[in-house]
Design an enzyme around this catalytic site. Sequence first.
Site, PDB file in Angstrom:
ATOM      1  N   GLY A 275       4.694   7.498   4.038  1.00  0.00           N
ATOM      2  CA  GLY A 275       4.109   7.819   5.331  1.00  0.00           C
ATOM      3  C   GLY A 275       5.176   8.358   6.262  1.00  0.00           C
ATOM      4  O   GLY A 275       6.190   8.913   5.817  1.00  0.00           O
ATOM      5  N   CYS A 331       4.122  16.346   2.609  1.00  0.00           N
ATOM      6  CA  CYS A 331       5.476  16.003   3.052  1.00  0.00           C
ATOM      7  C   CYS A 331       6.516  17.006   2.540  1.00  0.00           C
ATOM      8  O   CYS A 331       7.581  17.140   3.110  1.00  0.00           O
ATOM      9  CB  CYS A 331       5.830  14.615   2.574  1.00  0.00           C
ATOM     10  SG  CYS A 331       5.625  14.450   0.802  1.00  0.00           S
ATOM     11  N   GLU A 429       8.368  17.954  11.984  1.00  0.00           N
ATOM     12  CA  GLU A 429       7.465  18.166  10.851  1.00  0.00           C
ATOM     13  C   GLU A 429       6.122  18.612  11.437  1.00  0.00           C
ATOM     14  O   GLU A 429       5.484  17.851  12.166  1.00  0.00           O
ATOM     15  CB  GLU A 429       7.317  16.846  10.085  1.00  0.00           C
ATOM     16  CG  GLU A 429       6.558  16.966   8.800  1.00  0.00           C
ATOM     17  CD  GLU A 429       6.418  15.618   8.094  1.00  0.00           C
ATOM     18  OE1 GLU A 429       6.348  14.581   8.785  1.00  0.00           O
ATOM     19  OE2 GLU A 429       6.360  15.611   6.855  1.00  0.00           O
TER      20      GLU A 429
HETATM   21  P1  NAP Z   1       1.674   7.060   8.932  1.00  0.00           P
HETATM   22  O1  NAP Z   1       1.053   7.085  10.263  1.00  0.00           O
HETATM   23  O2  NAP Z   1       3.041   6.513   8.795  1.00  0.00           O
HETATM   24  O3  NAP Z   1       0.645   6.264   8.001  1.00  0.00           O
HETATM   25  C1  NAP Z   1       0.915   5.996   6.644  1.00  0.00           C
HETATM   26  C2  NAP Z   1       0.346   4.642   6.288  1.00  0.00           C
HETATM   27  O4  NAP Z   1       0.985   3.638   7.102  1.00  0.00           O
HETATM   28  C3  NAP Z   1      -1.156   4.507   6.554  1.00  0.00           C
HETATM   29  O5  NAP Z   1      -1.714   3.673   5.578  1.00  0.00           O
HETATM   30  C4  NAP Z   1      -1.162   3.822   7.921  1.00  0.00           C
HETATM   31  O6  NAP Z   1      -2.358   3.107   8.159  1.00  0.00           O
HETATM   32  C5  NAP Z   1      -0.005   2.875   7.771  1.00  0.00           C
HETATM   33  N1  NAP Z   1       0.542   2.413   9.047  1.00  0.00           N
HETATM   34  C6  NAP Z   1       0.551   3.047  10.241  1.00  0.00           C
HETATM   35  N2  NAP Z   1       1.201   2.290  11.160  1.00  0.00           N
HETATM   36  C7  NAP Z   1       1.601   1.160  10.523  1.00  0.00           C
HETATM   37  C8  NAP Z   1       2.326  -0.013  10.925  1.00  0.00           C
HETATM   38  N3  NAP Z   1       2.784  -0.155  12.164  1.00  0.00           N
HETATM   39  N4  NAP Z   1       2.564  -0.946  10.002  1.00  0.00           N
HETATM   40  C9  NAP Z   1       2.116  -0.806   8.739  1.00  0.00           C
HETATM   41  N5  NAP Z   1       1.426   0.265   8.293  1.00  0.00           N
HETATM   42  C10 NAP Z   1       1.185   1.241   9.177  1.00  0.00           C
HETATM   43  O7  NAP Z   1       1.728   8.500   8.280  1.00  0.00           O
HETATM   44  P2  NAP Z   1       0.560   9.555   8.170  1.00  0.00           P
HETATM   45  O8  NAP Z   1       0.511  10.335   9.410  1.00  0.00           O
HETATM   46  O9  NAP Z   1      -0.698   8.898   7.725  1.00  0.00           O
HETATM   47  O10 NAP Z   1       1.080  10.425   6.949  1.00  0.00           O
HETATM   48  C11 NAP Z   1       1.834  11.561   7.156  1.00  0.00           C
HETATM   49  C12 NAP Z   1       3.310  11.287   6.974  1.00  0.00           C
HETATM   50  O11 NAP Z   1       3.542  10.803   5.679  1.00  0.00           O
HETATM   51  C13 NAP Z   1       4.125  12.537   7.114  1.00  0.00           C
HETATM   52  O12 NAP Z   1       5.296  12.284   7.826  1.00  0.00           O
HETATM   53  C14 NAP Z   1       4.446  12.884   5.668  1.00  0.00           C
HETATM   54  O13 NAP Z   1       5.602  13.663   5.517  1.00  0.00           O
HETATM   55  C15 NAP Z   1       4.596  11.536   5.079  1.00  0.00           C
HETATM   56  N6  NAP Z   1       4.420  11.600   3.626  1.00  0.00           N
HETATM   57  C16 NAP Z   1       5.527  11.444   2.846  1.00  0.00           C
HETATM   58  C17 NAP Z   1       5.406  11.552   1.472  1.00  0.00           C
HETATM   59  C18 NAP Z   1       6.601  11.395   0.581  1.00  0.00           C
HETATM   60  O14 NAP Z   1       6.420  11.199  -0.613  1.00  0.00           O
HETATM   61  N7  NAP Z   1       7.821  11.454   1.106  1.00  0.00           N
HETATM   62  C19 NAP Z   1       4.162  11.799   0.898  1.00  0.00           C
HETATM   63  C20 NAP Z   1       3.060  11.952   1.725  1.00  0.00           C
HETATM   64  C21 NAP Z   1       3.213  11.843   3.099  1.00  0.00           C
HETATM   65  P3  NAP Z   1      -3.528   3.745   9.044  1.00  0.00           P
HETATM   66  O15 NAP Z   1      -3.973   4.960   8.352  1.00  0.00           O
HETATM   67  O16 NAP Z   1      -4.551   2.673   9.086  1.00  0.00           O
HETATM   68  O17 NAP Z   1      -2.922   4.034  10.382  1.00  0.00           O
END
Ligand code: NAP
Length: 526
Positions: A275, A331, A429
């Site tokens: 994430g 990502c 990003e």
């Molecule tokens: P995110 O907001 O960090 O959410 C990812 C996960 O974390 C979701 O399940 C989210 O739940 C949960 N989450 C959010 N806040 C949290 C907290 N305080 N404590 C615990 N869990 C929490 O990221 P996103 O916007 O969904 O995803 C996009 C990001 O992921 C981008 O930065 C992308 O680059 C990155 N990504 C990285 C990869 C890699 O392999 N490096 C792959 C894919 C994506 P909720 O949905 O319920 O909020």
Amino acid sequence: MGRYMCSRSVQIVSRHLKLSQLRVFHITTKDAVTPAAALGVRSISSFLFDKAFVDGQWVTAKSGSVYQITNPSTGKTIGSVPDMNADDTLQAIEKANAAFLRWRETTAKDRGLILRKWFDLTNQNKLELAKLLTTENGKPLKDALFEINNAGEFIEWYAEEARRVCGDVIQSTTANKRMLVLKQPIGVAGMITPWNFPSAMITRKACAAIAAGCTVVLKPAEDTPFSALAMCHLAKEAGLPDGVLNVVTSSRDNAPSVGNTLCTSPIIKKISFTGSTVVGKILLQQSASTVKKVSLELGGNAPFIVFDSADIDAAVRGTIVSRFRCSGQTCVCANRMLVQEGVYDQYVARLAEVMKQELRVGDGLDDSTTQGPLINIKAVEKVESIVEDAKRLGAGLVCGGKRSNKGDNFFEPTLLSNVTVEMRCAKEEIFGPVAPVIKFKTEEEAVTIANSSSSGLAGYFYSQNLSQIWRVAEKLEIGLCGVNEGFINAPEAPFGGVKESGLGREGSKYGMDDYLEMKYVCIGGL
Ligand code: NAP
């Protein structure tokens, strides 16, 4: 069972809603039936579950709360799932721990066979799984099918890797001693996954853990729980014992407490998160309290460098694949195009031409769509403000630049020229369909700009100069490098970043290491 009932595969009725609130699931009869029936597989509705999955059972939240999931293309509600909290998570952790005591005693061969069956079932039902994914995530069906294939490849990979875990026998320097290294499963693993790859991120993590002999408690993203639950269904059908894979669904409001419970539980021995970097840092801090092993797959800001010697058509093709796949919401998406001055005009003109010819915005279930919606309105607002910032600071708008008339969450594929490193589109990003193009003069300047980011996930460059290829590949501060190639993902290759893009690697022969502990055994008195 937590499965939705439906008639003719088109109307899915939420059990939590009154008759007057009947919801229509956005799949047409044509979409749902024809190819699936030809393949002799089940309808999409048989993969839609409205309960969480704990200890092999379909369960509700203790509080009885649910939240609704909408289709980002249409804004229509697809259904609802339990909104679980810390209490529910603790219960899932206990079940996973009880299952771990049994699962760790199984043979690697038996674990591999179950995973192999899970892979076969995923393959047999890929069209329905892909439609479900498109419906909750929005990505075009072709991209969704690609992801389901990729999700299956991770299951297959770890089915095979299970038997390749080997310890060591070390040459002892004392005649009556023998020195061994055992590799043992680490224990219960806590996992949190994002919405942009709702199936592949789950199998990439969970199957490594399961193959190693660990059990899993996983929280999928709020927006995309159905793909995770469908995977649980197939895992159970494949014979995965109760409690080995547990999925706790939660809304964004409960995500912090579910995450905190996973990170601070003394039973959980490993956290794996994919994430944003912001959330990754929070989880890393929380995990410190119990000194857990942590893997983080975080955000990127991938440079995409086109040198004067590049094949421009290939570079443009690579840009389309790398920048615009999943509407720019991966990502590893190329985030900043750095183009050398000798080919700058040619590249911008050709890219604009191909974007206009090939990119089609629309509902992911329409055959002609290449660009689905962004995940929600917040994402659209963010992309819009990034484009406005660039325009205000002097970038040229070559095409796109605004919301699409296809619906609230759609944004037009956008090309920005004359971008400078001060602009937000070069520093952040973007996570949307925007290609900002920066001009550079020398190789050194390009590498300096590329490495100026605190992220270091993927990077790409196009060059036909062999010495330059070696030099630049070695100098870029990234974990994944595409040379004359815009798509580099494969289950056999290690996936992960450096700097603030994360810790650890997933996939490949290294992917199971994080779920294994080494134990040194010294046998004396021989
Ligand atoms: P995110 O907001 O960090 O959410 C990812 C996960 O974390 C979701 O399940 C989210 O739940 C949960 N989450 C959010 N806040 C949290 C907290 N305080 N404590 C615990 N869990 C929490 O990221 P996103 O916007 O969904 O995803 C996009 C990001 O992921 C981008 O930065 C992308 O680059 C990155 N990504 C990285 C990869 C890699 O392999 N490096 C792959 C894919 C994506 P909720 O949905 O319920 O909020």
